[in-house]
Structures are given as structure tokens and as C-alpha cells.
Design an enzyme around this catalytic site. Structure first.
Site, PDB file in Angstrom:
ATOM      1  N   TYR A 156      30.684   2.896 -34.970  1.00 41.47           N
ATOM      2  CA  TYR A 156      31.909   2.395 -34.931  1.00 41.47           C
ATOM      3  C   TYR A 156      32.784   3.503 -34.188  1.00 41.47           C
ATOM      4  O   TYR A 156      33.694   3.186 -33.547  1.00 41.47           O
ATOM      5  CB  TYR A 156      32.409   2.475 -36.397  1.00 41.47           C
ATOM      6  N   LYS A 163      41.048   3.238 -35.723  1.00 37.42           N
ATOM      7  CA  LYS A 163      41.706   2.690 -36.755  1.00 37.42           C
ATOM      8  C   LYS A 163      42.294   3.696 -37.682  1.00 37.42           C
ATOM      9  O   LYS A 163      43.284   3.628 -38.421  1.00 37.42           O
ATOM     10  CB  LYS A 163      40.487   2.258 -37.906  1.00 37.42           C
TER      11      LYS A 163
HETATM   12  P1  NAP Z   1      37.922 -11.626 -33.587  1.00 36.63           P
HETATM   13  O1  NAP Z   1      37.895 -12.891 -34.209  1.00 36.63           O
HETATM   14  O2  NAP Z   1      37.214 -11.367 -32.504  1.00 36.63           O
HETATM   15  O3  NAP Z   1      39.483 -11.013 -33.479  1.00 36.63           O
HETATM   16  C1  NAP Z   1      39.696  -9.849 -32.754  1.00 36.63           C
HETATM   17  C2  NAP Z   1      40.990 -10.497 -32.101  1.00 36.63           C
HETATM   18  O4  NAP Z   1      41.483  -9.390 -31.115  1.00 36.63           O
HETATM   19  C3  NAP Z   1      40.983 -11.570 -30.952  1.00 36.63           C
HETATM   20  O5  NAP Z   1      41.739 -12.847 -31.223  1.00 36.63           O
HETATM   21  C4  NAP Z   1      41.037 -11.074 -29.626  1.00 36.63           C
HETATM   22  O6  NAP Z   1      41.458 -11.939 -28.505  1.00 36.63           O
HETATM   23  C5  NAP Z   1      42.079 -10.125 -29.917  1.00 36.63           C
HETATM   24  N1  NAP Z   1      42.426  -9.124 -28.818  1.00 36.63           N
HETATM   25  C6  NAP Z   1      41.572  -8.324 -28.500  1.00 36.63           C
HETATM   26  N2  NAP Z   1      42.052  -7.598 -27.198  1.00 36.63           N
HETATM   27  C7  NAP Z   1      43.585  -8.197 -27.130  1.00 36.63           C
HETATM   28  C8  NAP Z   1      44.585  -8.013 -26.362  1.00 36.63           C
HETATM   29  N3  NAP Z   1      44.667  -6.944 -25.530  1.00 36.63           N
HETATM   30  N4  NAP Z   1      45.668  -8.918 -26.619  1.00 36.63           N
HETATM   31  C9  NAP Z   1      45.949  -9.693 -27.638  1.00 36.63           C
HETATM   32  N5  NAP Z   1      44.860  -9.991 -28.440  1.00 36.63           N
HETATM   33  C10 NAP Z   1      43.779  -9.181 -28.337  1.00 36.63           C
HETATM   34  O7  NAP Z   1      37.429 -10.506 -34.686  1.00 36.63           O
HETATM   35  P2  NAP Z   1      37.854  -9.957 -36.371  1.00 36.63           P
HETATM   36  O8  NAP Z   1      36.715  -9.213 -36.711  1.00 36.63           O
HETATM   37  O9  NAP Z   1      38.398 -11.318 -36.871  1.00 36.63           O
HETATM   38  O10 NAP Z   1      39.043  -8.821 -35.886  1.00 36.63           O
HETATM   39  C11 NAP Z   1      40.380  -8.978 -36.304  1.00 36.63           C
HETATM   40  C12 NAP Z   1      40.809  -7.730 -36.900  1.00 36.63           C
HETATM   41  O11 NAP Z   1      40.075  -7.167 -37.970  1.00 36.63           O
HETATM   42  C13 NAP Z   1      40.527  -6.399 -35.900  1.00 36.63           C
HETATM   43  O12 NAP Z   1      41.459  -5.601 -36.317  1.00 36.63           O
HETATM   44  C14 NAP Z   1      39.329  -5.755 -36.502  1.00 36.63           C
HETATM   45  O13 NAP Z   1      39.076  -4.567 -36.130  1.00 36.63           O
HETATM   46  C15 NAP Z   1      39.431  -5.864 -38.033  1.00 36.63           C
HETATM   47  N6  NAP Z   1      38.046  -5.764 -38.824  1.00 36.63           N
HETATM   48  C16 NAP Z   1      37.218  -6.403 -38.704  1.00 36.63           C
HETATM   49  C17 NAP Z   1      36.166  -6.500 -39.555  1.00 36.63           C
HETATM   50  C18 NAP Z   1      34.754  -7.210 -39.251  1.00 36.63           C
HETATM   51  O14 NAP Z   1      33.921  -6.802 -39.976  1.00 36.63           O
HETATM   52  N7  NAP Z   1      34.713  -8.292 -38.601  1.00 36.63           N
HETATM   53  C19 NAP Z   1      36.162  -5.434 -40.578  1.00 36.63           C
HETATM   54  C20 NAP Z   1      37.286  -4.739 -40.802  1.00 36.63           C
HETATM   55  C21 NAP Z   1      38.394  -4.933 -39.846  1.00 36.63           C
HETATM   56  P3  NAP Z   1      40.237 -11.989 -27.339  1.00 36.63           P
HETATM   57  O15 NAP Z   1      39.085 -12.589 -28.014  1.00 36.63           O
HETATM   58  O16 NAP Z   1      40.911 -12.904 -26.387  1.00 36.63           O
HETATM   59  O17 NAP Z   1      39.825 -10.646 -26.820  1.00 36.63           O
END
Ligand code: NAP
Length: 259
Positions: A156, A163
């Protein structure tokens, strides 16, 4: 319905697996009107198709690293919606190579980029939505974090450090904005297979490990995060701010799971 007459902004819907999409579905089910953002043209079509399922959605472009785009986003929301009751910040990014080797090898640019997109962006968004929330008598901001910001989780790396900064930003923002009736909280979700998660080396093993060690013996899903977010963005969570709520089947309480 919990969010009848409420208006929310959700950043971070990339596709139907996105955690943000789980939150959008929960908020729409409870009667909220929603504005969604997409980053550049690459994902506009995806988000547009998904948004067809929502009543009267507003779709706006926003790259969170661009102050000009954030200003334009706030101006469009002011014009189209006149204010905001809640914001969901579900955005993160780190270079793939930074999530592979050892943290000690993190590059300056990789560190800066992860902090900018994944941590500073919350503050950048919060600054701009304060007047929109004040116009509605207060509001609620929720961001997404992960246990790797509290403890070391293999691979990570730089995202864990981002984070940690994000979670501390939640506390400082909660202190600054509380007197205006604006609450700021985070949900620390267990691992969920999404586009962003695919960048974390060994993610499938992480899911397996989580399932077998979490007290609830299961992986976290989008709906669980959506429902927990509903608590934080609705009046149900009106006494809660500066909090990191773990929605991870209890994984974070474990020291050792067996001897
Ligand atoms: P996701 O569907 O890939 O969502 C991430 C989003 O961030 C995408 O819409 C991406 O857009 C956007 N993003 C990245 N760079 C950006 C920028 N410069 N401006 C605007 N948007 C941007 O993945 P997710 O897992 O749902 O992630 C959402 C949140 O949950 C994140 O903060 C992640 O760290 C957190 N989280 C995820 C998990 C997990 O296991 N999945 C667990 C805990 C927390 P693009 O695709 O266009 O880059």
C-alpha cells in the site's frame, strides 16, 4: 426517505464497481438529487450511462488536481443547484510502480502526486463547498480511506502515507468547519475489487486474507459502504464529526487471529 429534498455532490464514480457508485445508489434510493463528476473525457461516457438510472442528475467534469476545474465545479453547482447538503470524496491515485516495491524507494514525484490527488484534494474540495453548504444551513462531507493509512499493509506504500494525511485532514477540517454546521468524516472500507484497487500489487491475496481474518469472515461490499455513508450524510449522523468509521467487517480490531 432519509435524504428527501437533499442535494449532494459525489466525486469518484468511474464505473459500476466504484465505491462511490455504491454510495450514489444508497443516496438516490433515499431521495437525494445528485451531481456526479468525471475526470476528463475518458470516463464521461461511463458516468453518463450509469447516471441514466438517477432522477435528474447533474454531470460535471472535474480533475481534482486542477484549481480551475474545482472553481468551475463550485460555480456550476451554485448556478444549477444553489447549494449542497453533502459531498462524497471518493478519489485516490498513485503511480502503479509506487505500489509494487518497497516504500523506501518512493520517488519525490510519486509521493507528491499521491498526496495531491488522494489527500490534498479533500481540502481543496472542502474550501469550495463551504459557501454552498452554508447556503443550506450546514452539510456533511465524507471521504474514503483504508487501514493502510493507520498500519503498514504490504504494497500500500505511498498510498498509506496519503491516507494518513487524509485522515488527519478530516480532523482539522472537522474542527474548522464544525462551527458552520459542516461535519467531516471518513469511512475506512475493507478491500473491494475496483479499478483503483487493481493497481495494488497482490490485491486478490489481500481479499482472501481479509475474508479469513475479519471477525465477520467476509469481504466488504459496496452496499455496506453505501449504507454507512448514508448514516454520515443524513441527519442520523448529525452528532458525528472528525470520525473515521471502519466498514471492514471488524478487520481493524484484530491483532492476531489465531494461535
Ligand atoms: P475507483 O472506482 O477506481 O475510484 C477512484 C476514482 O478516483 C475514480 O473515479 C478516478 O477517476 C478518480 N480519480 C483519480 N484521480 C483523479 C483526479 N485527478 N481527479 C478526479 N478524480 C480522480 O476505485 P475505488 O476503490 O472506488 O476508490 C474510491 C476511494 O475509495 C479511493 O479513495 C480509495 O482509496 C478508497 N478505498 C478503496 C478501497 C478498495 O479496496 N477499493 C478500500 C478503502 C478505500 P479515473 O478513473 O478517471 O482516474
Amino acid at each position: 426517505m432519509l435524504l428527501e429534498g437533499k442535494v449532494g455532490l459525489v466525486l469518484g464514480v468511474a464505473n459500476k464497481r466504484s465505491i462511490a457508485w455504491g454510495i450514489v445508489q444508497a443516496a438516490a434510493r433515499e431521495g437525494a438529487r445528485l451531481a456526479l463528476t468525471y475526470q476528463g473525457e475518458r470516463l464521461e461516457e461511463n458516468v453518463r450511462e450509469l447516471a441514466e438510472a438517477l432522477p435528474n442528475p447533474l454531470l460535471l467534469p472535474c480533475d481534482v488536481t486542477s484549481d480551475a476545474e474545482l472553481d468551475a465545479l463550485a460555480a456550476s453547482i451554485q448556478e444549477e443547484l444553489g447549494g449542497l447538503d453533502f459531498v462524497v470524496h471518493s478519489v485516490a491515485f498513485a503511480l502503479r510502480e509506487e505500489l509494487d516495491g518497497q516504500f523506501v524507494n518512493t520517488s519525490r514525484d510519486g509521493y507528491r502526486l499521491a498526496q495531491d490527488v488522494s489527500s490534498y484534494s479533500l481540502t481543496a474540495v472542502a474550501r469550495r463547498v463551504v459557501p454552498l453548504m452554508e447556503a443550506r444551513g450546514g452539510g456533511s462531507i465524507v471521504t474514503l480511506t483504508y487501514l493502510g493509512g493507520e498500519r503498514v499493509v504490504p504494497h500500500y506504500n505511498v498510498m498509506g502515507v496519503a491516507k494518513a494525511a487524509l485522515e488527519m485532514s478530516v480532523r482539522y477540517l472537522a474542527a474548522d468547519l464544525g462551527p458552520k454546521g459542516i461535519r467531516v468524516n471518513a469511512i475506512s472500507a475493507g478491500p473491494i475489487k475496483t479499478l483503483a484497487a487493481a493497481g495494488v500489487h497482490g490485491f486478490s491475496k489481500m481479499l482472501e486474507y481479509h475474508r479469513s481474518h475479519a471477525p465477520l469472515r467476509k469481504n466488504t461490499d459496496q452496499d455496506e459502504v453505501g449504507d454507512a455513508a448514508l448514516f454520515l450524510i443524513s441527519r442520523l449522523g448529525r452528532g458525528v464529526t472528525g470520525e473515521v468509521l471502519h466498514v471492514d467487517g471488524g478487520f481493524h480490531v484484530m491483532g492476531m487471529s489465531a494461535l
